[in-house]
Design a protein around this motif. Structure first.
Motif, mmCIF file in Angstrom:
data_model
loop_
_atom_site.group_PDB
_atom_site.id
_atom_site.type_symbol
_atom_site.label_atom_id
_atom_site.label_comp_id
_atom_site.label_asym_id
_atom_site.label_seq_id
_atom_site.Cartn_x
_atom_site.Cartn_y
_atom_site.Cartn_z
ATOM 1 N N CYS A 182 -37.503 -27.641 -117.091
ATOM 2 C CA CYS A 182 -38.700 -28.167 -116.429
ATOM 3 C C CYS A 182 -38.723 -27.674 -114.983
ATOM 4 N N LEU A 183 -39.772 -26.932 -114.619
ATOM 5 C CA LEU A 183 -39.896 -26.468 -113.243
ATOM 6 C C LEU A 183 -39.927 -27.663 -112.303
ATOM 7 N N ALA A 184 -39.084 -27.617 -111.276
ATOM 8 C CA ALA A 184 -39.002 -28.697 -110.289
ATOM 9 C C ALA A 184 -39.379 -28.156 -108.918
ATOM 10 N N LEU A 185 -40.174 -28.917 -108.210
ATOM 11 C CA LEU A 185 -40.615 -28.546 -106.864
ATOM 12 C C LEU A 185 -40.135 -29.532 -105.810
ATOM 13 N N THR A 186 -39.800 -30.740 -106.231
ATOM 14 C CA THR A 186 -39.450 -31.808 -105.299
ATOM 15 C C THR A 186 -38.236 -32.571 -105.817
ATOM 16 N N PRO A 187 -37.593 -33.369 -104.968
ATOM 17 C CA PRO A 187 -36.494 -34.205 -105.457
ATOM 18 C C PRO A 187 -36.950 -35.232 -106.482
ATOM 19 N N ASP A 188 -38.180 -35.689 -106.395
ATOM 20 C CA ASP A 188 -38.690 -36.601 -107.415
ATOM 21 C C ASP A 188 -38.791 -35.902 -108.768
ATOM 22 N N ASP A 189 -39.208 -34.629 -108.743
ATOM 23 C CA ASP A 189 -39.236 -33.850 -109.984
ATOM 24 C C ASP A 189 -37.839 -33.754 -110.588
ATOM 25 N N MET A 190 -36.844 -33.622 -109.733
ATOM 26 C CA MET A 190 -35.458 -33.503 -110.185
ATOM 27 C C MET A 190 -35.025 -34.750 -110.936
ATOM 28 N N ALA A 191 -35.298 -35.911 -110.361
ATOM 29 C CA ALA A 191 -34.937 -37.162 -111.019
ATOM 30 C C ALA A 191 -35.764 -37.393 -112.270
ATOM 31 N N ASP A 192 -37.052 -37.039 -112.209
ATOM 32 C CA ASP A 192 -37.920 -37.253 -113.362
ATOM 33 C C ASP A 192 -37.490 -36.393 -114.544
ATOM 34 N N ALA A 193 -37.133 -35.138 -114.282
ATOM 35 C CA ALA A 193 -36.687 -34.256 -115.361
ATOM 36 C C ALA A 193 -35.431 -34.815 -116.010
#
Length: 357
Positions: A126-137
């Motif tokens: 999953c492409l991540a752009l933010t730290p929230d994306d990191m946790a969500d993935a």
């Protein structure tokens, strides 16, 4: 730390993975350590700072990383088996073209290949752009995939190029070799640092000479990282970081991520653990991470037991047996990478607020 309070998704185990950790031994010390390591990685997976698979797949596009593949050292089953929950996919190439226009086009090809990789395996990457994306993935059972670094030489005197890379999803920039950061920061180099801070693009100091690395660490308002390194005090390899730079990272709340390259760290798991402990001693518990530099075709020199991502539990078990607390291991594997991303985002928001107020 907020990210450590998120409820993570337990990654699906991979069966039949070459070089996977041995099954726990009931009642035995190694099995007990591996059990604890597996439990910890299920909750605080590895955020790996460097993987070169994008370049490797461009050279050998026939590889299918959805199944265990003996031709490359990275595939999704081994990432799962090793407890990897976030990956920084480097966009650097083994040999940068001398011509500036060629390095820009080569970098764009790397970005295109990396995005194609995410699209090809949407159930795992999953492409991540933010730290929230990191946790969500992580919570959705996917591997958060960050793009970068790109070479600082690609900017060619243009902050617009940096903004364009950001728009394409790049979140790390490597100043090493760039004319604006060789002997010291030029006026344009200071502008690059400010703009990278405004965009929440992390500066990756891997390969920078110590004076330049220290200056960059001091100039950046956001934490800087070294995405893959060993400790020069233990092995004076030119790619390893000096104690001077580690102390500068500590002062700047930065992060040094230890590689699994045998030439830089030695050929044993024990030697890699020694490098991790040395970096922690100087950069602090919040200044050490893991950046293995997997992603090559099979046959690359790796420490025994750490020949591919499935070996991560072995390293965590070794550190547990050395007396590391689970809190410090959670920082090593996940928390420190999440923290520098959050700090960079906070710095960017503050900079953007100042520009609009």
């Amino acid at each position: 730390m907020a990210d450590l309070q998120d409820e993570p998704h337990d990654p699906a185990p991979a069966a039949g993975v070459e070089d996977a950790p041995a099954p726990p031994t009931p009642g035995g010390a190694p099995g007990s350590a591996l059990d604890r390591a597996a439990e910890l990685l299920a909750e605080h997976p590895v955020a790996d700072g460097c993987n070169t698979l994008v370049w490797t797949l461009r050279q050998s596009p026939y590889h299918d990383i959805d199944t265990p593949d003996g031709g490359v050292d990275t595939d999704i089953p081994r990432l799962r088996s090793g407890g990897v929950g976030a990956q920084f996919w480097t966009l650097l190439t083994p040999q940068e073209p001398a011509a500036t226009d060629h390095i820009v086009s080569e970098t764009l090809e790397q970005i295109d290949a990396a995005l194609a990789l995410m699209h090809r395996y949407p159930d795992s990457l999953c492409l991540a752009l933010t730290p929230d994306d990191m946790a969500d993935a992580r919570n959705r059972g996917r591997i958060a995939s960050f793009l970068g670094p790109v070479s600082g030489r690609t900017l060619t005197g243009s902050l617009g190029a940096l903004r364009a890379f950001h728009a394409l999803g790049v979140r790390l920039l490597a100043p090493a070799g760039a004319p604006w950061a060789q002997e010291g920061l030029t006026a344009f180099g200071h502008e690059v640092v400010r703009e990278a801070n405004r965009l929440a693009i992390l500066l990756d100091l891997t390969g920078c000479p110590p004076p330049a690395a220290c200056q960059l660490a001091g100039a950046s308002k956001a934490p800087v990282v070294i995405s893959n390194t060993g400790a020069a005090a233990l092995n004076p390899h030119p790619g390893n970081v000096t104690d001077e730079v580690l102390l500068a990272l500590h002062a700047a709340n930065g992060l040094a991520m230890v590689t699994f390259d045998a030439a830089r760290t030695g050929d044993s798991l024990h030697a890699v653990a020694d490098h991790v402990e040395h970096v922690r001693a100087l950069a602090g518990p919040e200044g050490v991470g893991l950046g293995a530099t997997f992603g090559a075709e099979r046959g690359s020199a790796r420490p025994a037991g750490l020949t591919d991502p499935s070996g991560y539990p072995r390293l965590i078990a070794e550190l547990l047996e050395r007396g590391w607390s689970e809190a410090d291991l959670a920082l090593l594997t996940w928390g420190n990478a999440q923290r520098v991303l959050r700090d960079a985002e906070f710095t960017a928001r503050a900079a953007q607020h100042r520009r609009t107020s």
